[in-house]
Motif scaffolding. Sequence first.
Motif, PDB file in Angstrom:
ATOM      1  N   ILE A   1       7.123  21.674  14.978  1.00  0.00           N
ATOM      2  CA  ILE A   1       8.278  22.306  14.341  1.00  0.00           C
ATOM      3  C   ILE A   1       9.328  21.251  14.004  1.00  0.00           C
ATOM      4  CG2 ILE A   1      10.187  23.914  14.711  1.00  0.00           C
ATOM      5  CD1 ILE A   1       7.600  25.331  14.264  1.00  0.00           C
ATOM      6  N   ASP A   2       9.561  20.356  14.943  1.00  0.00           N
ATOM      7  CA  ASP A   2      10.605  19.333  14.833  1.00  0.00           C
ATOM      8  C   ASP A   2       9.963  17.960  14.661  1.00  0.00           C
ATOM      9  OD1 ASP A   2      12.950  17.875  15.015  1.00  0.00           O
ATOM     10  OD2 ASP A   2      13.165  18.137  17.174  1.00  0.00           O
ATOM     11  N   ASN A   3       9.641  17.469  13.466  1.00  0.00           N
ATOM     12  CA  ASN A   3       9.989  18.105  12.220  1.00  0.00           C
ATOM     13  C   ASN A   3       8.843  17.940  11.213  1.00  0.00           C
ATOM     14  OD1 ASN A   3      11.635  19.388  10.261  1.00  0.00           O
ATOM     15  ND2 ASN A   3      12.322  17.429   9.524  1.00  0.00           N
ATOM     16  N   ALA A   4       7.602  18.109  11.716  1.00  0.00           N
ATOM     17  CA  ALA A   4       6.480  18.090  10.777  1.00  0.00           C
ATOM     18  C   ALA A   4       6.618  19.211   9.758  1.00  0.00           C
ATOM     19  CB  ALA A   4       5.152  18.209  11.523  1.00  0.00           C
ATOM     20  N   THR A   5       7.245  20.333  10.163  1.00  0.00           N
ATOM     21  CA  THR A   5       7.425  21.426   9.212  1.00  0.00           C
ATOM     22  C   THR A   5       8.370  21.031   8.082  1.00  0.00           C
ATOM     23  OG1 THR A   5       9.220  22.380  10.543  1.00  0.00           O
ATOM     24  CG2 THR A   5       6.982  23.222  10.933  1.00  0.00           C
ATOM     25  N   GLY A   6       9.442  20.310   8.414  1.00  0.00           N
ATOM     26  CA  GLY A   6      10.371  19.890   7.370  1.00  0.00           C
ATOM     27  C   GLY A   6       9.738  18.916   6.400  1.00  0.00           C
ATOM     28  N   VAL A   7       8.943  17.984   6.933  1.00  0.00           N
ATOM     29  CA  VAL A   7       8.263  17.012   6.072  1.00  0.00           C
ATOM     30  C   VAL A   7       7.244  17.729   5.191  1.00  0.00           C
ATOM     31  CG1 VAL A   7       6.822  14.960   6.029  1.00  0.00           C
ATOM     32  CG2 VAL A   7       8.635  15.156   7.725  1.00  0.00           C
ATOM     33  N   ALA A   8       6.491  18.650   5.777  1.00  0.00           N
ATOM     34  CA  ALA A   8       5.553  19.445   4.982  1.00  0.00           C
ATOM     35  C   ALA A   8       6.298  20.215   3.903  1.00  0.00           C
ATOM     36  CB  ALA A   8       4.779  20.400   5.879  1.00  0.00           C
ATOM     37  N   GLY A   9       7.502  20.659   4.235  1.00  0.00           N
ATOM     38  CA  GLY A   9       8.306  21.406   3.271  1.00  0.00           C
ATOM     39  C   GLY A   9       8.667  20.590   2.049  1.00  0.00           C
ATOM     40  N   ILE A  10       9.125  19.337   2.250  1.00  0.00           N
ATOM     41  CA  ILE A  10       9.495  18.549   1.067  1.00  0.00           C
ATOM     42  C   ILE A  10       8.250  18.139   0.280  1.00  0.00           C
ATOM     43  CG2 ILE A  10      11.680  17.769   2.065  1.00  0.00           C
ATOM     44  CD1 ILE A  10      10.428  14.998   2.449  1.00  0.00           C
ATOM     45  N   LEU A  11       7.122  17.994   0.955  1.00  0.00           N
ATOM     46  CA  LEU A  11       5.877  17.729   0.219  1.00  0.00           C
ATOM     47  C   LEU A  11       5.521  18.901  -0.687  1.00  0.00           C
ATOM     48  CD1 LEU A  11       3.641  16.081   2.986  1.00  0.00           C
ATOM     49  CD2 LEU A  11       4.634  14.938   0.989  1.00  0.00           C
ATOM     50  N   GLU A  12       5.642  20.109  -0.165  1.00  0.00           N
ATOM     51  CA  GLU A  12       5.329  21.290  -0.968  1.00  0.00           C
ATOM     52  C   GLU A  12       6.289  21.435  -2.145  1.00  0.00           C
ATOM     53  OE1 GLU A  12       2.594  23.800  -0.461  1.00  0.00           O
ATOM     54  OE2 GLU A  12       2.165  21.723   0.082  1.00  0.00           O
ATOM     55  N   ILE A  13       7.566  21.203  -1.899  1.00  0.00           N
ATOM     56  CA  ILE A  13       8.554  21.311  -2.974  1.00  0.00           C
ATOM     57  C   ILE A  13       8.315  20.226  -4.027  1.00  0.00           C
ATOM     58  CG2 ILE A  13      11.014  21.039  -3.490  1.00  0.00           C
ATOM     59  CD1 ILE A  13      11.578  22.464  -0.806  1.00  0.00           C
ATOM     60  N   ALA A  14       7.924  19.041  -3.582  1.00  0.00           N
ATOM     61  CA  ALA A  14       7.629  17.961  -4.533  1.00  0.00           C
ATOM     62  C   ALA A  14       6.493  18.360  -5.465  1.00  0.00           C
ATOM     63  CB  ALA A  14       7.279  16.688  -3.779  1.00  0.00           C
TER      64      ALA A  14
ATOM     65  N   GLU B   1       5.622  21.342  -6.367  1.00  0.00           N
ATOM     66  CA  GLU B   1       6.102  22.373  -7.293  1.00  0.00           C
ATOM     67  C   GLU B   1       6.927  21.746  -8.409  1.00  0.00           C
ATOM     68  OE1 GLU B   1       6.091  26.104  -8.739  1.00  0.00           O
ATOM     69  OE2 GLU B   1       5.268  25.707  -6.737  1.00  0.00           O
ATOM     70  N   PHE B   2       7.787  20.800  -8.096  1.00  0.00           N
ATOM     71  CA  PHE B   2       8.589  20.131  -9.118  1.00  0.00           C
ATOM     72  C   PHE B   2       7.711  19.343 -10.082  1.00  0.00           C
ATOM     73  CE2 PHE B   2      12.655  20.689  -6.833  1.00  0.00           C
ATOM     74  CZ  PHE B   2      13.507  20.843  -7.917  1.00  0.00           C
ATOM     75  N   ALA B   3       6.646  18.749  -9.565  1.00  0.00           N
ATOM     76  CA  ALA B   3       5.803  17.895 -10.399  1.00  0.00           C
ATOM     77  C   ALA B   3       5.127  18.672 -11.522  1.00  0.00           C
ATOM     78  CB  ALA B   3       4.757  17.195  -9.536  1.00  0.00           C
ATOM     79  N   LYS B   4       5.033  19.994 -11.385  1.00  0.00           N
ATOM     80  CA  LYS B   4       4.423  20.812 -12.430  1.00  0.00           C
ATOM     81  C   LYS B   4       5.249  20.811 -13.713  1.00  0.00           C
ATOM     82  CE  LYS B   4       3.358  24.937 -11.088  1.00  0.00           C
ATOM     83  NZ  LYS B   4       3.521  26.227 -10.360  1.00  0.00           N
ATOM     84  N   ALA B   5       6.569  20.704 -13.569  1.00  0.00           N
ATOM     85  CA  ALA B   5       7.472  20.709 -14.726  1.00  0.00           C
ATOM     86  C   ALA B   5       8.608  19.745 -14.428  1.00  0.00           C
ATOM     87  CB  ALA B   5       8.019  22.115 -14.976  1.00  0.00           C
ATOM     88  N   PRO B   6       8.503  18.505 -14.866  1.00  0.00           N
ATOM     89  CA  PRO B   6       9.501  17.489 -14.520  1.00  0.00           C
ATOM     90  C   PRO B   6      10.923  17.952 -14.811  1.00  0.00           C
ATOM     91  CG  PRO B   6       7.633  16.478 -15.598  1.00  0.00           C
ATOM     92  CD  PRO B   6       7.417  17.966 -15.688  1.00  0.00           C
ATOM     93  N   PRO B   7      11.854  17.670 -13.919  1.00  0.00           N
ATOM     94  CA  PRO B   7      13.244  18.121 -14.058  1.00  0.00           C
ATOM     95  C   PRO B   7      14.032  17.263 -15.037  1.00  0.00           C
ATOM     96  CG  PRO B   7      12.991  16.809 -12.095  1.00  0.00           C
ATOM     97  CD  PRO B   7      11.613  16.944 -12.661  1.00  0.00           C
TER      98      PRO B   7
END
Length: 579
Positions: free
Chosen positions: A368-381, A383-389
Amino acid sequence: MPSTQVRPLLILLAGAVALAGCNRASDSAAPVTSATSAPAAASTATAPAPASTHAFVPEIVAGDFSEHVRVLASDAFEGRAPGSPGEQKTVDYLVGQFKSMGLQPGNNGEWTQVVPMTETTSSDKTTMQVVVKGKPHTLKFGDDMVIGTRSGQKHVSVHDSDVVFVGYGVDAPEQQWNDYAGLDVKGKTVVILVNDPGFHANDPSLFEGRRMTWYGRWVYKFEEAARKGAAAALIVHDDAGASYGWDVVRGSWSGAQFDLRASDDPAPRLPVQGWITGDQAKALFADAGLDFEKLRAAANKRGFKAVPLDAKASVTLDSTIVEKTSRNVVAKLPGTERPNEAVVYLAHWDHLGKHPDETGDNIYNGAIDNATGVAGILEIAGEFAKAPPKRTVMFLAVTLEESGLLGSKYYVAHPAVPLKDTVAAINIDAMSTFGPSKDIVVTGLGNSELDDVLKTIADKQGRTLHAEATPESGFYFRSDHFNFAKAGVPALYAEGGEDLVEGGSAAGRKAAEDYTTARYHKPADEFDANWNLQGTMQDLDTLYQVGRVLADGTTWPNWRAGNPFRAARDASREGAKTP
């Protein structure tokens, strides 16, 4: 490994150390003699990283998130201690994932940012001698006190230092409060209460009442004592004021402690600093003819005057000092229209390592502290990569959070994108894994205009925003977003709440208590394939949408009027507008 228990973010926060110094690290960390070289590669004697045949997809999905956490929190990563073989595996894994998504190196063409650090390991056989009115007391490390040094010196000695009780150890002109007024503490040992005056007095007219301010944090108290010239400082522990038990203090301050090098961190440092148990403090005060509880009550009133004890403190600290480096991982998606402006997502990858001196399970996996947070930014990355900001989006996995937010502190001092051009920071530190909630907890709700962006998204989800349940715990100062905030960058720290769709607030509180008592900063914080990740996915989607609004927009969110960080933001943005 725990079976069906779920561990929420809020739980983690309920004990989150902000010890910010949950500094206990791996005893097996490989020394790095050069302050500019990378940590040594993993030894062939260590367990290999768990094999993965998982096929990742760009979207935010539970299967990908779960696999990231499983790998990062596996025994093979040895608790991800900075400077250890587990760091090398972690960095390799993160860089590999970012590359596979099509992201670019984010630190001037490099995937990592070297963070020079000093590792100090003081002997746990150390004792402190306190002579009160001629009566000797021997305080034992771990049982009665925990102390260390941030001086970088192998040998530190304090001899016959006068002991003074300085209340909360606060000098806050804007609060018309100075516990050091008229007092010279040079060379002395100061004894300090934890938290703020308003907390123990339960008085909303003092500071911010039960909500902890920066003055309540142990980091501030030690720095202020150093500014005043003290030789040593001891904070008196109490469970309520600290928001965690003595076992957390003892575990977090034992073993190797990490700091930035003094040349990279100008904050003042004490020769000796640490904590003392409440029982020991009461005993010392009693032998000095003083009533500790009456003095605590007096310290909650304006005009309190420091009280000297008829006591002398002596201690000798022999420490092993090793210069090492650790690394932040920095990736980016360049903006298509305004690439010089950036939104930053961050999470800390480090945890407490492996403790060979402990019997049984001695790997602090930090799922939880903090592999979940790191996994979270990987997942968000992904999603962003599908449509560059339109603006650049940075993904920052920082080190040394458990040692005092040091990785993010170093990044803020050496940013890959100038802070004046950093739109906002979005921090993920431990995610809820116990199902969807009807609410979103915003740590520090009301501080910045980022709340407005989040509320618009939450309203569409039928979720409400509320502040952290225990503002007296000072969570706002206890995770990596705080370094961005201090530098003026609006920072959001928001995660799933405790009002669960199934079970309501009672179920959320029960889960929080379970995590805090059984898993937080313990080897039991392990990956569980039975977690309920439905709420986790909703939380990630929410934070992704906040970043997408900012990255595709043109606005520059700011702190609310009256917020102490607004002046720094206004100054930096004014400079950005000047030709």
